[in-house]
Design a protein around this motif. Structure first.
Motif, PDB file in Angstrom:
ATOM      1  N   GLY A   1      49.900  24.420  40.658  1.00  0.00           N
ATOM      2  CA  GLY A   1      49.212  23.216  40.239  1.00  0.00           C
ATOM      3  C   GLY A   1      49.723  22.039  41.040  1.00  0.00           C
ATOM      4  O   GLY A   1      50.884  22.001  41.455  1.00  0.00           O
ATOM      5  N   THR A   2      48.852  21.071  41.258  1.00  0.00           N
ATOM      6  CA  THR A   2      49.252  19.892  42.014  1.00  0.00           C
ATOM      7  C   THR A   2      50.181  18.998  41.205  1.00  0.00           C
ATOM      8  O   THR A   2      51.147  18.446  41.718  1.00  0.00           O
ATOM      9  CB  THR A   2      48.000  19.102  42.441  1.00  0.00           C
ATOM     10  OG1 THR A   2      47.203  19.927  43.287  1.00  0.00           O
ATOM     11  CG2 THR A   2      48.374  17.841  43.205  1.00  0.00           C
ATOM     12  N   ARG A   3      49.907  18.856  39.905  1.00  0.00           N
ATOM     13  CA  ARG A   3      50.639  17.902  39.079  1.00  0.00           C
ATOM     14  C   ARG A   3      51.722  18.539  38.208  1.00  0.00           C
ATOM     15  O   ARG A   3      52.635  17.858  37.760  1.00  0.00           O
ATOM     16  CB  ARG A   3      49.654  17.160  38.176  1.00  0.00           C
ATOM     17  CG  ARG A   3      48.768  16.169  38.923  1.00  0.00           C
ATOM     18  CD  ARG A   3      47.678  15.623  38.033  1.00  0.00           C
ATOM     19  NE  ARG A   3      46.985  14.496  38.662  1.00  0.00           N
ATOM     20  CZ  ARG A   3      45.801  14.042  38.293  1.00  0.00           C
ATOM     21  NH1 ARG A   3      45.166  14.625  37.286  1.00  0.00           N
ATOM     22  NH2 ARG A   3      45.257  13.017  38.915  1.00  0.00           N
ATOM     23  N   SER A   4      51.583  19.823  37.952  1.00  0.00           N
ATOM     24  CA  SER A   4      52.481  20.420  36.968  1.00  0.00           C
ATOM     25  C   SER A   4      52.762  21.869  37.291  1.00  0.00           C
ATOM     26  O   SER A   4      51.882  22.597  37.761  1.00  0.00           O
ATOM     27  CB  SER A   4      51.852  20.322  35.565  1.00  0.00           C
ATOM     28  OG  SER A   4      52.573  21.086  34.625  1.00  0.00           O
ATOM     29  N   GLU A   5      53.988  22.287  37.022  1.00  0.00           N
ATOM     30  CA  GLU A   5      54.340  23.694  37.161  1.00  0.00           C
ATOM     31  C   GLU A   5      53.823  24.517  35.995  1.00  0.00           C
ATOM     32  O   GLU A   5      53.954  25.741  35.983  1.00  0.00           O
ATOM     33  CB  GLU A   5      55.861  23.840  37.248  1.00  0.00           C
ATOM     34  CG  GLU A   5      56.457  23.240  38.509  1.00  0.00           C
ATOM     35  CD  GLU A   5      57.952  23.449  38.585  1.00  0.00           C
ATOM     36  OE1 GLU A   5      58.518  23.999  37.606  1.00  0.00           O
ATOM     37  OE2 GLU A   5      58.560  23.072  39.609  1.00  0.00           O
ATOM     38  N   LYS A   6      53.230  23.845  35.011  1.00  0.00           N
ATOM     39  CA  LYS A   6      52.722  24.543  33.837  1.00  0.00           C
ATOM     40  C   LYS A   6      51.321  25.118  34.056  1.00  0.00           C
ATOM     41  O   LYS A   6      50.757  25.737  33.156  1.00  0.00           O
ATOM     42  CB  LYS A   6      52.725  23.608  32.628  1.00  0.00           C
ATOM     43  CG  LYS A   6      54.131  23.204  32.197  1.00  0.00           C
ATOM     44  CD  LYS A   6      54.110  22.313  30.966  1.00  0.00           C
ATOM     45  CE  LYS A   6      55.531  21.931  30.552  1.00  0.00           C
ATOM     46  NZ  LYS A   6      55.518  21.076  29.341  1.00  0.00           N
ATOM     47  N   LEU A   7      50.749  24.888  35.237  1.00  0.00           N
ATOM     48  CA  LEU A   7      49.498  25.558  35.586  1.00  0.00           C
ATOM     49  C   LEU A   7      49.862  26.916  36.179  1.00  0.00           C
ATOM     50  O   LEU A   7      50.514  26.999  37.223  1.00  0.00           O
ATOM     51  CB  LEU A   7      48.681  24.739  36.576  1.00  0.00           C
ATOM     52  CG  LEU A   7      47.272  25.289  36.875  1.00  0.00           C
ATOM     53  CD1 LEU A   7      46.287  24.141  37.123  1.00  0.00           C
ATOM     54  CD2 LEU A   7      47.273  26.226  38.071  1.00  0.00           C
ATOM     55  N   VAL A   8      49.466  27.983  35.500  1.00  0.00           N
ATOM     56  CA  VAL A   8      49.839  29.331  35.927  1.00  0.00           C
ATOM     57  C   VAL A   8      48.612  30.240  35.911  1.00  0.00           C
ATOM     58  O   VAL A   8      47.653  30.006  35.175  1.00  0.00           O
ATOM     59  CB  VAL A   8      50.932  29.925  35.015  1.00  0.00           C
ATOM     60  CG1 VAL A   8      52.217  29.138  35.138  1.00  0.00           C
ATOM     61  CG2 VAL A   8      50.468  29.963  33.566  1.00  0.00           C
ATOM     62  N   GLU A   9      48.659  31.295  36.736  1.00  0.00           N
ATOM     63  CA  GLU A   9      47.564  32.269  36.764  1.00  0.00           C
ATOM     64  C   GLU A   9      47.744  33.270  35.634  1.00  0.00           C
ATOM     65  O   GLU A   9      48.829  33.798  35.404  1.00  0.00           O
ATOM     66  CB  GLU A   9      47.520  32.997  38.103  1.00  0.00           C
ATOM     67  CG  GLU A   9      46.305  33.913  38.241  1.00  0.00           C
ATOM     68  CD  GLU A   9      46.134  34.497  39.625  1.00  0.00           C
ATOM     69  OE1 GLU A   9      45.001  34.892  39.952  1.00  0.00           O
ATOM     70  OE2 GLU A   9      47.123  34.556  40.378  1.00  0.00           O
ATOM     71  N   LYS A  10      46.643  33.539  34.917  1.00  0.00           N
ATOM     72  CA  LYS A  10      46.666  34.445  33.775  1.00  0.00           C
ATOM     73  C   LYS A  10      45.929  35.756  34.024  1.00  0.00           C
ATOM     74  O   LYS A  10      46.214  36.766  33.384  1.00  0.00           O
ATOM     75  CB  LYS A  10      46.042  33.753  32.551  1.00  0.00           C
ATOM     76  CG  LYS A  10      46.877  32.611  31.997  1.00  0.00           C
ATOM     77  CD  LYS A  10      48.185  33.112  31.406  1.00  0.00           C
ATOM     78  CE  LYS A  10      48.946  32.013  30.688  1.00  0.00           C
ATOM     79  NZ  LYS A  10      50.217  32.507  30.111  1.00  0.00           N
ATOM     80  N   SER A  11      44.967  35.753  34.938  1.00  0.00           N
ATOM     81  CA  SER A  11      44.166  36.954  35.147  1.00  0.00           C
ATOM     82  C   SER A  11      43.702  37.024  36.595  1.00  0.00           C
ATOM     83  O   SER A  11      43.339  36.000  37.193  1.00  0.00           O
ATOM     84  CB  SER A  11      42.949  36.953  34.206  1.00  0.00           C
ATOM     85  OG  SER A  11      42.101  38.058  34.469  1.00  0.00           O
TER      86      SER A  11
END
Length: 672
Positions: free
Chosen positions: A34-44
């Motif tokens: 993610g550009t703004r956050s490390e909390k954007l993660v791939e789920k599938s």
């Protein structure tokens, strides 16, 4: 030399200092951030893989979840399997309150990048939510998706096409591990045609078989065509510039070019004359047994001859009975070589047999009386219509069967559809399996001999890479940029003595496919930027000059757009065009073209000063491909300083590019 060494050292030192903190090392896995956050993660990461005849299509669906507090941009670095190209993009959004797939459009790369920046900006534009799929180099794509709403999933889909290889009767695809280090892709495998059979790692698999692409060593998927013609193939021919055409064709021989006939009537003639040694006679008997082992329900008679022909059974017997009797048979050699009488009696016996599949196989050294000729014998035969093969005993040695098209006795065999063969034989028990394999070709045709490929617009030298014979289950292919258009491809050869011919005409769908696949092939390097555009548009493929942009109606507040630093950040993706774009990306590397140019300029400037150029202006053109400098041109200064200019050129050529240089064919016009 002294000036060159000094300048080169300064160039290396300056570049090393400028890139010391640029990026992490490259790796083969995808990278999703993610550009703004490390909390954007791939789920599938799901793939629907369709195996077709000549290529595979992968529809890749990936879902990320934004656990951050703000709308974010998802950035994918996508590592491509060898030869793969991207030919589609969709983003999942909402329309009239229902999930809806918004299809991407293929655009000129710079225009797509500019539009993406506009649509993801803060204010000034009606909010739109885009996804951009763009080229980085031949095995790396960049996918940018905005916005990913907080605490919600976001799904994106792109399509890849990959060429397959053909061997042993199957179209084959070898896939490496796909996905990120944390999440490997899962795939459902389907045949594009229901009558075709799937195999995974060599084992049969049903339609809808599931695999996980998590093995570093890769996995092989294969497709066997159902009801395949003896020769299949396709031709793609795409003119894209004056005297420039993409010509790509492939030809496949069926997994089996012939079948052993069912219910056949077979007569095996074995030479029992004294011109053969006892060992050769035993080997001939073993050859007859090896040949007959390929028949399951044939009716067989065996004849021996020397001065006279002798029938072993006096009638046709089941093939298993014939094989058992052969095992017990002791051949007594004698004078004489009445092959003409043996052939005439075999022909007469077969004329009374039922069915159309009739065979005569002769095992002999062909040391006959001088008055005997194949033409004379031929005049006495023909009642049965049997196909005749002659195996000329070529010594007791390793089993081997080779057609001899120059032999005089082909005048007898070829009109029947058969041949004369040079036959290496063995009666050794250890050679039984090899004998069976070698003599299968007497029971059915297994290769297309005297292969000739004719392509108008290509020379003999262009086609000289093809073999003289095409074995069953194997194929040939050619892809090239040709000066002339190709109206057809003709393939000719022989199955035993029967001529085979296949004409392959240009196919529109094949032309579109090959126009796309060229961007995953070595032919890419033969194209100019201008020539790439018509092919990319024809194939609807992401390329150095084209990108996909998918847009869905915006639902985010305008204050949630990306500012300039964010749109060019987030995992290292800028906006990069081919050769003269405004950004760049590598495997985890984030440097725009302007930054790469600045690195080279500052380092070259230090070298120019070390070479004695002082503050005098000079222009240098540098072209790079990945980490290789492929072209350096130093334009003369005014007034010219030849020694300093040569020193600067040598300094540039001597430098080893660092890992941040990852693009193909990047051109840097640098002013010092």
């Amino acid at each position: 030399m002294k000036h060159r060494n000094c300048g080169s050292a300064l160039l290396s030192a300056a570049l090393a200092a400028l890139i010391a903190t640029a990026a992490s090392p490259a790796r083969a896995d995808d990278h999703v951030v993610g550009t703004r956050s490390e909390k954007l993660v791939e789920k599938s990461h799901q793939i629907e893989l369709k195996m077709d005849r000549g290529h595979a299509e992968l529809v890749v669906r990936r879902t990320v979840f934004n656990g951050g507090a703000r709308h974010d941009q998802a950035v994918f670095h996508i590592e491509l399997p060898a030869g793969a190209v991207a030919t589609g993009l969709r983003t999942l959004g909402m329309k009239d309150g229902k999930p809806f797939w918004f299809k991407g459009d293929l655009m000129e790369a710079e225009a797509a990048a500019k539009k993406y920046r506009e649509l993801t900006g803060i204010g000034g534009f009606y909010p739109k939510d885009p996804a951009l799929l763009s080229w980085r180099h031949q095995q790396l794509l960049a996918l940018q998706v905005f916005p990913c709403p907080p605490n919600e999933p976001k799904t994106i889909e792109y399509t890849l096409k990959i060429p397959t290889s053909y061997s042993d009767g199957r179209h084959r695809l070898s896939l490496p591990r796909m996905g990120t280090e944390e999440l490997a892709a899962e795939a459902i495998v389907l045949p594009a045609h229901l009558e075709d059979a799937l195999f995974i790692e060599g084992k049969p698999a049903g339609a809808g078989a599931k695999i996980k692409l998590d093995e570093k060593g890769g996995i092989e998927i294969a497709l066997a065509r159902g009801n395949a013609p003896k020769l299949d193939g396709a031709l793609g021919m795409v003119p894209f510039a004056p005297k420039r055409s993409l010509v790509s064709f492939h030809v496949e021989a069926a997994a089996k070019l012939g079948e052993v006939p069912r219910g056949a009537s077979v007569v095996v003639l074995i030479d029992a004359s004294r011109s053969l040694t006892e060992e050769e006679t035993r080997a001939a008997k073993a050859t007859a047994s090896a040949y007959l082992s390929h028949y399951s329900d044939a009716n067989v008679e065996i004849m021996l001859w020397n001065r006279r022909a002798h029938e072993l059974f006096g009638t046709f017997v089941p093939v298993e009975t014939a094989k058992l009797e052969l095992e017990k048979l002791t051949i007594s050699r004698g004078n004489g070589s009445a092959i003409d009488e043996a052939l005439a009696r075999a022909d007469a016996r077969l004329a009374k047999a039922k069915g159309s599949a009739k065979r005569i196989v002769v095992l002999t050294d062909l040391r006959t009386r001088s008055q005997l000729s194949p033409e004379r014998i031929r005049g006495r035969l023909g009642k049965s219509g049997a196909l005749i093969h002659i195996g000329v005993i070529d010594g007791v040695r390793a089993p081997l069967l080779t057609r001899d098209d120059e032999h005089l006795w082909n005048k007898l065999t070829r009109p029947t559809g058969g041949l004369v063969w040079m036959a290496g034989m063995s009666a050794a028990l250890d050679d039984r399996a090899a004998m069976k394999a070698a003599y299968e070709e007497l029971a059915r045709p297994m290769r297309l001999d005297h292969l000739k490929v004719s392509v108008p617009g290509m020379t003999e030298d262009d086609l000289s890479m093809f073999p003289e014979a095409l074995d069953e289950g194997q194929g040939i292919e050619s892809a090239r940029i040709n000066a002339k258009q190709v109206p057809w491809v003709e393939v000719k050869g022989e199955l035993w003595a029967t001529p085979v011919r296949r004409m392959i005409m240009p196919d529109e769908a094949e032309g579109r496919l090959q126009s796309a696949l060229v961007f995953g092939s070595s032919l890419l390097h033969e194209l100019t930027e201008e020539e790439m555009m018509p092919l990319a548009l024809r194939g609807q493929a992401v390329s150095p000059v084209t990108s996909y942009l998918a847009i869905e109606p915006g639902v985010r507040p305008s204050t949630e757009g990306l500012n300039d630093s964010e749109s060019l950040g987030g995992g290292g993706i800028g906006v990069m065009g081919f050769g003269s774009g405004s950004g760049g990306v590598g495997h985890g590397v984030s440097l725009r073209m302007s930054e790469l140019s600045r690195i080279l300029r500052d380092a070259l400037l230090a070298s120019w000063e070390a070479c004695g150029g002082g503050d005098r202006a000079i222009d240098v053109d540098i072209e790079t491909t990945l980490r290789e400098i492929v072209h350096v041109r130093v334009h003369p200064s005014v007034p010219s300083m030849p020694d300093a200019e040569r020193c600067l050129e040598e300094s540039a050529w001597a430098f080893e590019l660092p890992s941040v240089f990852t693009g193909d064919w990047l051109e840097f016009p640098i002013k010092l």
